[in-house]
Design a protein around this motif. Sequence first.
Motif, PDB file in Angstrom:
ATOM      1  N   THR A   1       0.823  -1.204   0.000  1.00  0.00           N
ATOM      2  CA  THR A   1       0.000   0.000   0.000  1.00  0.00           C
ATOM      3  C   THR A   1       0.859   1.257   0.000  1.00  0.00           C
TER       4      THR A   1
ATOM      5  N   GLN B   1      -7.117   3.950   0.465  1.00  0.00           N
ATOM      6  CA  GLN B   1      -8.378   3.204   0.527  1.00  0.00           C
ATOM      7  C   GLN B   1      -8.692   2.444  -0.752  1.00  0.00           C
TER       8      GLN B   1
ATOM      9  N   PHE C   1      -9.452  -0.158  -3.392  1.00  0.00           N
ATOM     10  CA  PHE C   1      -9.920  -1.523  -3.148  1.00  0.00           C
ATOM     11  C   PHE C   1     -10.457  -2.207  -4.403  1.00  0.00           C
TER      12      PHE C   1
ATOM     13  N   TYR D   1      -3.807  -3.103   1.680  1.00  0.00           N
ATOM     14  CA  TYR D   1      -4.258  -3.089   3.074  1.00  0.00           C
ATOM     15  C   TYR D   1      -5.760  -3.363   3.179  1.00  0.00           C
ATOM     16  N   THR D   2      -6.527  -2.661   2.340  1.00  0.00           N
ATOM     17  CA  THR D   2      -7.981  -2.792   2.414  1.00  0.00           C
ATOM     18  C   THR D   2      -8.429  -4.196   1.985  1.00  0.00           C
TER      19      THR D   2
ATOM     20  N   LEU E   1      -7.762  -6.499   4.874  1.00  0.00           N
ATOM     21  CA  LEU E   1      -8.781  -6.210   5.880  1.00  0.00           C
ATOM     22  C   LEU E   1     -10.093  -6.899   5.510  1.00  0.00           C
ATOM     23  N   TYR E   2     -10.454  -6.791   4.236  1.00  0.00           N
ATOM     24  CA  TYR E   2     -11.681  -7.425   3.768  1.00  0.00           C
ATOM     25  C   TYR E   2     -11.609  -8.944   3.940  1.00  0.00           C
TER      26      TYR E   2
ATOM     27  N   ALA F   1      -8.392  -1.759  10.869  1.00  0.00           N
ATOM     28  CA  ALA F   1      -9.092  -0.552  10.429  1.00  0.00           C
ATOM     29  C   ALA F   1      -8.638   0.657  11.239  1.00  0.00           C
TER      30      ALA F   1
ATOM     31  N   LEU G   1      -5.306   1.741  10.150  1.00  0.00           N
ATOM     32  CA  LEU G   1      -5.447   2.454   8.878  1.00  0.00           C
ATOM     33  C   LEU G   1      -5.881   3.897   9.111  1.00  0.00           C
TER      34      LEU G   1
ATOM     35  N   PRO H   1     -11.934   7.109   6.778  1.00  0.00           N
ATOM     36  CA  PRO H   1     -11.982   5.950   5.889  1.00  0.00           C
ATOM     37  C   PRO H   1     -13.168   5.060   6.266  1.00  0.00           C
TER      38      PRO H   1
ATOM     39  N   HIS I   1     -13.506   2.073   6.240  1.00  0.00           N
ATOM     40  CA  HIS I   1     -13.164   0.798   6.854  1.00  0.00           C
ATOM     41  C   HIS I   1     -13.323   0.762   8.362  1.00  0.00           C
TER      42      HIS I   1
ATOM     43  N   LEU J   1     -17.619  -2.159  -2.897  1.00  0.00           N
ATOM     44  CA  LEU J   1     -17.356  -2.755  -1.592  1.00  0.00           C
ATOM     45  C   LEU J   1     -18.639  -3.055  -0.810  1.00  0.00           C
TER      46      LEU J   1
END
Lengths: 331, 290
Positions: free
Chosen positions: A107, A260, A262, A282-283, A286-287, A303, A306, B131, B133, B225
């Motif tokens: 990232t 961010q 993704f 990173y995202t 995380l997902y 998160a 982040l 963000p 997230h 997302l």
Amino acid sequence: MIDTHGQTAAASARPTTSDASADPARRGRPPRTAWTEAQRTTAAGYAFLTPWLLGFFGITLLPMLASLVLSFTNFSGSFRTVEWIGFENYRLMFTVDPAYWQSVRVTFTYVLVSVPIMLVFALTVATLLNKGIAMLGLYRTIFYVPSLLGSSVAIAVLWRFIWGETGLLNNVLDLFGIVGRSWIGHPDTALLTIMVLNVWTFGSPMIIFLAGLRQVPAELYEAAGLDGAGRRQRFWHITLPSISPVVLFNGILAVIGGFQAFTQVYVVSGGTGGPAGSTLFYTLLLYQRAFGELRFGYASAMAWVLLLIIGAATAAVFASGRYWVYYGDER
Amino acid sequence: MTTLAVARRRHRIVPYVAQRTFIHVGLVSAAFVMVYPLLWMTATAFRPSEQALIEDSLWVPEPTLENFVQGWSAVGQSGFGVFFLNSFIVAGLAVIGNVLSCALAAYAFARLPFRGRKFWFGLMIGTIMLPIHVLLIPQYLLFNALGWVDTFLPLIVPKFLATEAFFVFLLVQFFRLIPREITEAGRIDGCGHPRIFLRLILPLSVPALTTAAAFSFIWSWNDFLQPLIYLTSQSNYTVPIALSLFVDSSGTSNYGALFAMSLLSLIPVIGFFLAFQKLLLDGISTTGLK
């Protein structure tokens, strides 16, 4: 820029009216039926703000705090087995999980490489377009359209077929006798393709630069012309300092957006972050941790880190601006 | 005398023309490289599927709609008809929700000097930077507890609560520019705030509201997302989710159909942009919307 601009304007607009006229009410002599103007305004203000307040508390502030709490637990979907585990998630992240550091590397590389290149492109094209060029509107549209489409799945799909083994790029290289490879399938170049996709969307900072360039006072250029400054000198000593706040603004937007990213990487790598973790954003990690493995506690910790990274990066860009951003009205 | 002037003029004009030509050549080639992938995608969508990835040119000797026919029913039992309908429902309601709720909040921030305004405004600006997230997991748990997973509600309800603070900011900037005399006159005529909002502010802000509406539509249409997390059954998929399923399942076959559906999915976005181009570009210039 958003921040300060908005706040100062809010502060300067009638700062004292409500306080002053609300005073008698506080002394305990409120006219029962007839509200004062200030009270009416306040009531109306909160009435108009109700949907936003509900949203702010219900689906922004509370979830934010909840995710902080979750980050100290091993929550995995069931409240029956949840335990408070202190900083264990953070310890795992920083010292055990190799995928975590991989995602941080990927990232940061992405942001540090593609954001400056994108901004340089945006500024270069904006400077050229600002020379009173013919067909400005058409150029603006063409350069902007990719920004609009860049985050769509369709473009990510297209990207897979441009940079694939038998993709468009290799076919073009073939014409020059160069044998390409699968750019997406190789760990050394997969991230590059995603960075190019980000640079491809330089149109939206370009539009903001164009607006900024138009604000540069013409007198400055005239004066510099009289002093015999060349084109390059004018750019470095007049244009760039004059639009430095815009550069700061674009830089912050691009950095926040970059961290961010993704959709593109999810589609291009088929949700894996491959090959060999080379596009494990990173995202994306995380997902995977949250919705693939149901490690909600761990993902919440990710998160929050982040959030801190983005906050720190924004603050760093702001702080660096002290040395290179020039505000014309500064005394 | 005159010949000297002409000569001097010509001396200046020649480099000027050369410079302009040079700039145009540079810009046109850059534009060509940038747009080529999109044009290639369009050409491929209209080309017989066997030639899909082999042909690099933009020239399609025998255009066919076969890819669109095949692509339309390629994913799931419902096909793209349902996915497009879903996307339009979600994006349409997102537009209504965003414009309504953000305009209400913006009116309060821009025109009502109420107690605590500065405080709330600061918080609102702060949420722009947040963000998504850090909110994602608790929001998921909340919507799951409400039984909203696999419905459109998680994608729509937040929009009615002005959570896309960028639009609040955009509208605040615009509402502030409306001269105070106009609303003062309304006050003197005995209008309450709801009437001033509906009868004066909204009609005067059509450009800003349109900008917010168009961007709401485009963002919601492209969003990946959130639908990925919330929509689980195929009949509820929006277009981006269906496309990503399509690309992962198509293996090495039917690329033509994949390109046709990808192209089709971009048309509403491009259409919205072309329809409101000037407003949107101005909106970006003033607020930094993507």
